[in-house]
Write an enzyme that holds these catalytic residues in place. Structure first.
Site, mmCIF file in Angstrom:
data_model
loop_
_atom_site.group_PDB
_atom_site.id
_atom_site.type_symbol
_atom_site.label_atom_id
_atom_site.label_comp_id
_atom_site.label_asym_id
_atom_site.label_seq_id
_atom_site.Cartn_x
_atom_site.Cartn_y
_atom_site.Cartn_z
ATOM 1 N N HIS A 1 0.821 -1.208 0.000
ATOM 2 C CA HIS A 1 0.000 0.000 0.000
ATOM 3 C C HIS A 1 0.858 1.262 0.000
ATOM 4 O O HIS A 1 0.660 2.159 -0.811
ATOM 5 C CB HIS A 1 -0.927 -0.024 1.223
ATOM 6 C CG HIS A 1 -1.794 1.189 1.345
ATOM 7 N ND1 HIS A 1 -1.413 2.286 2.091
ATOM 8 C CD2 HIS A 1 -2.980 1.500 0.771
ATOM 9 C CE1 HIS A 1 -2.357 3.208 1.993
ATOM 10 N NE2 HIS A 1 -3.324 2.749 1.197
ATOM 11 N N ARG B 1 -14.892 9.307 -11.218
ATOM 12 C CA ARG B 1 -15.541 8.076 -10.770
ATOM 13 C C ARG B 1 -16.330 8.360 -9.500
ATOM 14 O O ARG B 1 -15.811 8.949 -8.557
ATOM 15 C CB ARG B 1 -14.484 7.009 -10.475
ATOM 16 C CG ARG B 1 -15.102 5.711 -10.005
ATOM 17 C CD ARG B 1 -14.061 4.665 -9.738
ATOM 18 N NE ARG B 1 -13.332 4.948 -8.505
ATOM 19 C CZ ARG B 1 -12.287 4.226 -8.095
ATOM 20 N NH1 ARG B 1 -11.851 3.221 -8.819
ATOM 21 N NH2 ARG B 1 -11.684 4.517 -6.969
ATOM 22 N N CYS C 1 -7.210 2.537 -16.481
ATOM 23 C CA CYS C 1 -6.829 3.450 -15.402
ATOM 24 C C CYS C 1 -6.247 2.715 -14.200
ATOM 25 O O CYS C 1 -6.002 3.310 -13.167
ATOM 26 C CB CYS C 1 -8.013 4.303 -14.983
ATOM 27 S SG CYS C 1 -9.377 3.333 -14.338
#
Ligand code: ADP
Ligand code: MG
Ligand code: MG
Length: 876
Positions: free
Chosen positions: A452, A614, A836
């Site tokens: 992450h 989005r 994306c």
């Protein structure tokens, strides 16, 4: 019967896979008429056959070597083992891809007690003969007999000590004779046999040792690391010797045709007089800069400069060259395309076009897209002295200094005071985003290159070093230790994300300066590429940065990142925890103007270019305090017996969070499923986008918003939202008395969406492949579990060739994409398609996207230049 052995005169540069890089270039140089000592190359096929027949010389190889040796002998006028005028040769490995330092070279082969005396007599130089002999024994013993080098080094240094000299070349003939005797003793003791005297035995043993070295541990590890196939085998070059150690009119050196660090078109290199082989790089004596040769041996220098020019013109690339001077005569021993920094790569490519040496296409292919990354980040001033305290994985390039902070809230607080901080965590989670945003860089003790912390930091263009296991973090004590050193919160450290170094204290940094060569080269890339390159950006600052890096649109704005800001998180939480529609709408009414301003900023920064936004995607509990923290808090409150009011509040929050708990959030209540259950959330976001667009339109901006629905599985979902989008657009147009163009589309990130792409395209104007989720859902891998637990084994066992979260899995995920593009275009021929996911910034995946005929790739702002170049390379 195939040929196992080629004379240098029979080979060519394009026979690299058969002759290895070194052999092919030696042949090419020979045929260019350059002074190359004559020799032969034993092919990689011979090496493959050596292994195929179980580790012995295949039929005919021995004979062929002997046959070609005759030719070398007649050309040089000397014979191997001849007591009158002995031929000496080098035996040099030469793989197809250069494997620096993997397999060693043997020089002066052919020497024994007899021939060493002939060499002494013929050169009238006993010292030289002995020096060559002791070098030969040392190299042969190391490579063929596998006796450790340092045992020989020890004997040599003992001798120097005894006679009181510092440098090898100060040793007398007598001293060298002593050394040789001791070397031979060592060999006998270690192997139980005397050192081989027969030059032909020596030769065949050496050739076999080079074959064997292909599979030594170092070579295997190197190939694994660099993804080089283990089946290629190595070639072996046998070349007559020339001597740089014959006295002060002899020497050896290495040079680059241009500066490999800056790219400047100036001959760059070093040499040593009276030296042999790798003395130059071994750091035994300090070598002279090549420019000095102009003073020392002006004629040789002139000749060398001409040869370098010839080679550059011929190969049309910067050359890395090895040469030797024997008694005032120059010989070329190797050339290859030189390794270079990103800065040099760009400058050389650009300059060679300017010099009419290459065309733009060749220039574009000359630079590794990934390399450009080095140019875009702040860098440590290379002249600085550094105290490196640990090393982790180089997860995101650039350098950063700051006060150590162990949690995200503190990072935010301290950064607000204008103090630079570095986030140091065992690992990071989405809860730490605000801390990462506030910090100059991130250091973690756990997690790999795609953890992450690494992904987020790369996305933001922030330096990150992760998986730095030697640092032991103690959150309770607010410190970490490494070795005997303790670093406390507030102490300043630095990280270098390009190398993984952790450095104590502040380091001097340089801002990157993008050269005009860089700008020009990327301009050429834009001329030829077919894909447009957009960026993933969530803030106006990122959007502006992406635009400056050459993005021509935003491919993904994640609205949830906006929900994390301190000014809005309370409303987001209120929205989630609302017991009634009214309550939720009250929260949303607070969020609307905030979101509207976010979108206003981004649309403004990207004016004239498409911006794909989005709608909310992640599971709602990501915005709430963690269950564990809350449990601790409520327990404390309960036992203290005070503040009953707060306890009630916290208890109800706890219940809510428990309700929201999901067994598998990745497959849970997220994406448009949230929008279906709580349409008012998406309606707020749509209205915010359109309000912002309307305001900008009225102010004279051209805006191109695209509304994107995430995690779709069926056309009916899109219809559900399209109706609402249309209604809100009409309302906004009416309210503002203006209109603008917008489009509606969907992410493709679930296999079902790809399979039903023809139906989705009926109601979707664009598809954007969310390949992070599509990879997870197609393969059934949860990314975080996969990378931590089993993916390394899959890679080790070669079940998968590459980490599918880094390089797009063309075979599986790629097939879904291909199908979706084809099906989508069946029902909507002008469908816009793009990608994306993280793959949108990865060069090999970009090539695949080009092949699929996508319209755009979208990646983090800092990868935009990489994507532009990769897209151009795919197109030429
Ligand atoms: P590497 O692949 O490690 O560069 P090389 O085969 O190029 O190994 O050999 C290392 C060095 O040995 C060369 O740079 C050169 O200086 C020396 N060398 C190799 N062959 C010869 C030769 N025939 N005559 C003189 N020196 C040689
Ligand atoms: Mg070497
Ligand atoms: Mg070499």
């Amino acid at each position: 019967m195939s040929n196992y052995v080629y004379m240098f005169t029979e080979g060519r540069a394009d026979m690299r896979s058969l002759l290895g890089g070194k052999g092919a270039n030696l042949a090419e140089m020979t045929n260019l008429g350059l002074p190359v000592p004559c020799g032969m190359t034993i092919t990689t096929e011979a090496c493959r056959d050596y292994y195929r027949v179980g580790g012995s010389f295949p039929d005919g190889l021995r004979e062929e070597i002997l046959e070609k040796l005759k030719l070398v002998e007649s050309k040089s006028g000397k014979k191997l083992g001849d007591p009158g005028d002995p031929l000496l040769v080098s035996v040099r490995s030469g793989a197809v891809f250069s494997m620096p330092g993997m397999m060693d070279t043997i020089l002066n082969l052919g020497l024994n007690e007899t021939t060493v005396q002939s060499v002494a007599k013929n050169t009238n130089n006993l010292r030289f003969a002995y020096d060559s002999y002791r070098r030969f024994i040392q190299m042969f013993s190391d490579v063929v007999l596998e006796i450790p080098k340092h045992e020989f080094e020890y004997i040599l240094s003992k001798e120097k000590e005894t006679v009181g000299v510092v440098y090898d070349q100060e040793l007398s003939a007598q001293s060298l004779r002593n050394v040789i005797d001791k070397y031979k003793e060592l060999v006998e003791n270690q192997t139980g046999r005397s050192f081989p005297e027969d030059p032909l035995d020596q030769l065949f043993m050496a050739v076999e040792a080079v074959f064997r070295s292909w599979n030594n541990q170092r070579a295997i590890i190197y190939r694994n690391l660099n993804k080089i196939s283990h089946d290629l085998g190595t070639a072996v070059n046998v070349q007559s010797m020339v001597f740089g150690n014959m006295g002060n009119d002899s020497g050896t050196g290495v040079a680059f045709s241009r500066n490999p660090s800056t790219g400047e078109n100036i001959l760059y290199g070093e040499y040593l007089m009276n030296a042999q082989g790798e003395d130059v790089v071994a750091g035994i004596r300090t070598p002279q800069p090549i420019a000095q040769l102009q003073q020392d041996m002006p004629e040789i220098y002139g000749q060398f400069v001409n040869i370098v020019q010839t080679l550059e013109n011929h190969y049309k690339n910067m050359q890395d060259i090895e040469f030797t001077i024997e008694r005032g005569k120059l010989y070329m021993l190797q050339c290859r395309n030189g390794k270079r920094t990103a800065q040099a790569a760009v400058k050389v490519a650009h300059d060679m076009v300017q010099e009419n040496l290459i065309g733009k296409t060749e220039a574009l292919l000359m630079v590794e897209p990934e390399q450009l990354d080095q140019l875009l980040h702040r860098q440590i001033d290379s002249s600085a002295k550094l105290t490196v305290i640990a090393k982790g994985l180089p997860a995101s390039p650039g350098a950063a200094s700051g006060q150590v902070v162990f949690d995200a809230d503190k990072a935010e607080k301290i950064a607000k005071l204008g103090i630079n901080v570095l986030m140091v965590r065992m690992e990071t989670t989405p809860d730490d985003i605000h801390g990462i945003i506030a910090a100059e860089g991130v250091l973690t003790s756990r997690g790999g290159m795609t953890s992450h912390a690494a992904v987020v930091a790369r996305g933001m263009g922030k330096p990150c070093v992760c998986g730095c296991e030697s640092i032991k973090i103690d959150y309770a004590k607010q410190e970490f230790t490494v070795g005997g050193l303790t670093i406390k919160a507030g102490d300043v450290i630095s990280i270098d994300g390009a190398t993984g170094r952790v450095i104590s204290g502040q380091v001097p940094m340089k801002d990157p300066e993008l050269s005009t060569e860089y700008t020009t080269l990327l301009g050429w890339a834009d001329e030829v590429k077919k894909l447009s390159v957009r960026a993933n950006a969530d803030t106006p600052e990122d959007a502006a940065k992406a635009r400056a890096f050459g993005a021509t649109g935003i491919g993904l704005t994640r609205t949830e990142h906006m929900f994390m800001g301190a000014d809005r998180l309370p409303f987001v939480q209120q929205m989630i925890l609302a017991e009634s529609l009214e309550e939720r709408q009250d929260a949303l009414s607070h969020l609307l103007p905030i979101q509207e301003n976010d979108f206003y900023g981004i649309l403004q920064a990207m004016e004239g270019l498409p911006v794909c936004i989005r709608l909310l995607d992640p599971p709602l509990h990501e915005f709430l305090p963690s269950l564990e923290e809350l449990l601790v808090e409520t327990t404390k409150l309960r036992t203290s017996g005070k503040n009953a009011q707060l306890l009630t509040e916290k208890d109800s929050l706890l219940r809510k969070i428990r309700q929201l708990h999901e067994f598998n959030p990745m497959l849970g209540h997220r994406g448009c499923r949230l929008g279906i259950t709580f349409p008012e959330i998406y309606e707020m976001q749509i209205r915010a986008i359109f309000n912002a667009a309307a305001r900008l339109t009225k102010e004279g901006y051209t805006v191109l918003p695209e509304v994107e629905i995430p995690l779709t599985i069926d056309k009916a979902e899109l219809i559900f939202f399209n109706d609402r989008i249309k209604t809100i657009a009409q309302e906004v147009f009416a309210a503002y008395g203006t209109s603008f163009h917008y489009s509606c589309g969907t992410m493709i990130e679930i296999p079902r969406a790809a399979l039903l792409a023809d139906e989705l395209a009926e109601v979707s104007e664009f598809f954007s492949f969310g390949t992070n989720d599509l990879t997870q859902t197609c393969m059934g891998f949860s990314r975080d579990d996969a990378e931590g637990k089993f993916l390394p084994y899959y890679l080790e066992q070669k079940i998968l060739k590459e980490n599918p979260f880094i390089a797009l899995d063309r075979k599986g995920v790629g097939q879904l994409m291909k199908l979706a593009v084809e099906k989508g275009r069946q029902t909507r021929p002008d469908l816009i398609t793009g990608i994306c996911g993280e793959h949108g910034g990865e060069p090999s995946s970009i090539v695949f996207c080009h092949q699929l005929g996508l319209d755009f790739v979208s990646c983090s702002p800092y990868r935009v230049p990489i994507a532009r170049l990769a897209a151009a390379q795919a197109a030429v």
